[in-house]
Scaffold this active site. Structure first.
Site, mmCIF file in Angstrom:
data_model
loop_
_atom_site.group_PDB
_atom_site.id
_atom_site.type_symbol
_atom_site.label_atom_id
_atom_site.label_comp_id
_atom_site.label_asym_id
_atom_site.label_seq_id
_atom_site.Cartn_x
_atom_site.Cartn_y
_atom_site.Cartn_z
ATOM 1 N N HIS A 161 -56.099 64.970 12.235
ATOM 2 C CA HIS A 161 -55.445 66.205 11.810
ATOM 3 C C HIS A 161 -55.807 67.392 12.701
ATOM 4 O O HIS A 161 -54.977 68.287 12.914
ATOM 5 C CB HIS A 161 -55.786 66.491 10.348
ATOM 6 C CG HIS A 161 -55.194 65.509 9.394
ATOM 7 N ND1 HIS A 161 -55.777 65.153 8.200
ATOM 8 C CD2 HIS A 161 -54.044 64.782 9.489
ATOM 9 C CE1 HIS A 161 -55.026 64.264 7.587
ATOM 10 N NE2 HIS A 161 -53.970 64.018 8.350
ATOM 11 N N HIS A 207 -45.631 57.578 8.201
ATOM 12 C CA HIS A 207 -46.444 57.022 7.116
ATOM 13 C C HIS A 207 -47.120 58.203 6.416
ATOM 14 O O HIS A 207 -48.294 58.476 6.619
ATOM 15 C CB HIS A 207 -47.476 56.033 7.652
ATOM 16 C CG HIS A 207 -46.892 54.830 8.318
ATOM 17 N ND1 HIS A 207 -46.340 54.870 9.581
ATOM 18 C CD2 HIS A 207 -46.771 53.540 7.891
ATOM 19 C CE1 HIS A 207 -45.913 53.647 9.909
ATOM 20 N NE2 HIS A 207 -46.164 52.836 8.905
ATOM 21 N N SER A 221 -51.079 64.839 6.466
ATOM 22 C CA SER A 221 -50.262 65.291 7.595
ATOM 23 C C SER A 221 -49.000 66.050 7.172
ATOM 24 O O SER A 221 -48.643 67.025 7.843
ATOM 25 C CB SER A 221 -49.902 64.107 8.496
ATOM 26 O OG SER A 221 -49.376 63.025 7.771
ATOM 27 N N GLU A 223 -42.314 57.331 3.482
ATOM 28 C CA GLU A 223 -43.388 56.663 2.753
ATOM 29 C C GLU A 223 -42.805 55.456 2.030
ATOM 30 O O GLU A 223 -41.824 55.587 1.286
ATOM 31 C CB GLU A 223 -44.039 57.629 1.745
ATOM 32 C CG GLU A 223 -45.105 57.004 0.878
ATOM 33 C CD GLU A 223 -46.167 56.269 1.676
ATOM 34 O OE1 GLU A 223 -46.432 55.095 1.342
ATOM 35 O OE2 GLU A 223 -46.735 56.857 2.626
ATOM 36 N N GLY A 234 -41.376 53.329 7.820
ATOM 37 C CA GLY A 234 -41.489 54.319 8.877
ATOM 38 C C GLY A 234 -41.065 53.813 10.233
ATOM 39 O O GLY A 234 -40.508 54.566 11.045
ATOM 40 N N ASP A 283 -48.678 56.673 11.882
ATOM 41 C CA ASP A 283 -50.022 56.580 11.310
ATOM 42 C C ASP A 283 -50.067 55.501 10.228
ATOM 43 O O ASP A 283 -50.229 55.795 9.042
ATOM 44 C CB ASP A 283 -50.413 57.949 10.741
ATOM 45 C CG ASP A 283 -51.803 57.957 10.143
ATOM 46 O OD1 ASP A 283 -52.635 57.130 10.560
ATOM 47 O OD2 ASP A 283 -52.048 58.782 9.239
#
Length: 268
Positions: A18, A41, A89, A107, A133, A153
């Site tokens: 992050h 993700h 995120s 998601e 994703g 991710d």
């Protein structure tokens, strides 16, 4: 489908990912033209560290040790404190969006997707998709904004996840070659990471670097010893910002054998 990031929120890997994500967003939003961000993700958006994260306590060896922050980490920690809870995120990206920018969050977990959709129900700049994703990389690119950042991710629970990330980078390049791509990966021991880097080099993708942080020597395959972020088409100035961020995380969170590096995998 079993992975729930709430148990790991705020750990060292989140902080590394992050902090670098925030740097990328800051550099990309210096230009006035609109920006599109795809989070493949996305999770649920924000996490109560007094909730599920208490079960593992990983955040106590992550974000808790960064307060008060050393200078390179001030922008990241200040944003965490301003947003509240521990922002995933989507929340970090949303905090940096300007009018005209857009965020698409994907998601696959149905409950997490519903939670994320509720969190952003009054946010017209944010679209939440209950979908895979990797499929979204093929479906949502190129964006109408013509400038973009793609964050990849995955949870790395399924075998072959690193191969899927390599394929996603190729899929993205085929549709949106000048976009910026950031792909997170775990470091347990070196062999899988070396193979991953070689696989990226073999694709022929240009302008790829790897930012890595390890808390201890990565020799135990059963332990998360570090993590990395692949960046394709890093914006100008990213190297100069990323190096002190990684160094500060290493110095604050690392154990014996800790390290950090920026590795150029392919030339521009």
């Amino acid at each position: 489908m079993n992975y729930r990031h709430a148990f790991h929120a705020g750990n060292f890997a989140d902080c590394m990912k992050h902090a670098l994500l925030l740097s990328l967003l800051g550099l990309l939003t210096r230009k006035p033209t609109p920006l599109f961000v795809l989070d493949t993700h996305a999770g649920i958006g924000s996490y109560d560290l007094m909730g599920a994260a208490q079960r593992t306590g990983e955040w106590k060896q992550g974000i808790a040790r960064l307060i008060p922050p050393t200078p390179p980490l001030v922008p990241f920690v200040s944003l965490i404190e301003r947003v509240g809870l521990y922002p995933g995120s989507p929340r970090i990206i949303r905090a940096r969006l300007r009018p005209g920018d857009a965020l698409a969050c994907c998601e696959l977990h149905p409950e997490d997707a519903a939670t994320l959709r509720a969190a952003f129900r009054n946010e017209p700049q944010v679209a939440v998709h209950h979908r895979d994703g990797y499929e979204a990389v093929r479906a949502l690119l190129p964006p109408p904004q013509r400038r973009g950042l793609v964050l990849i991710d995955p949870p790395y629970e399924a075998p072959g996840e690193l191969d899927r990330v390599v394929q996603a980078l190729q899929d993205g390049a085929a549709r949106f070659n000048h976009g910026v791509y950031a792909a997170w990966y775990p470091i347990k021991h070196r062999s899988p990471v070396t193979a991953f880097h070689l696989a990226i080099q073999a694709t022929g993708l240009t302008d790829v670097i790897a930012a890595e942080l390890w808390l201890r020597e990565p020799t135990d395959p059963d332990r998360l010893n570090g993590c990395g972020l692949i960046i394709r088409n890093p914006p100008y100035g990213f190297d100069a910002e990323a190096a002190p961020i990684l160094g500060a995380l290493r110095d604050t969170l690392g154990e014996a054998g800790a390290g950090a590096d920026l590795i150029r995998l392919t030339d521009e």
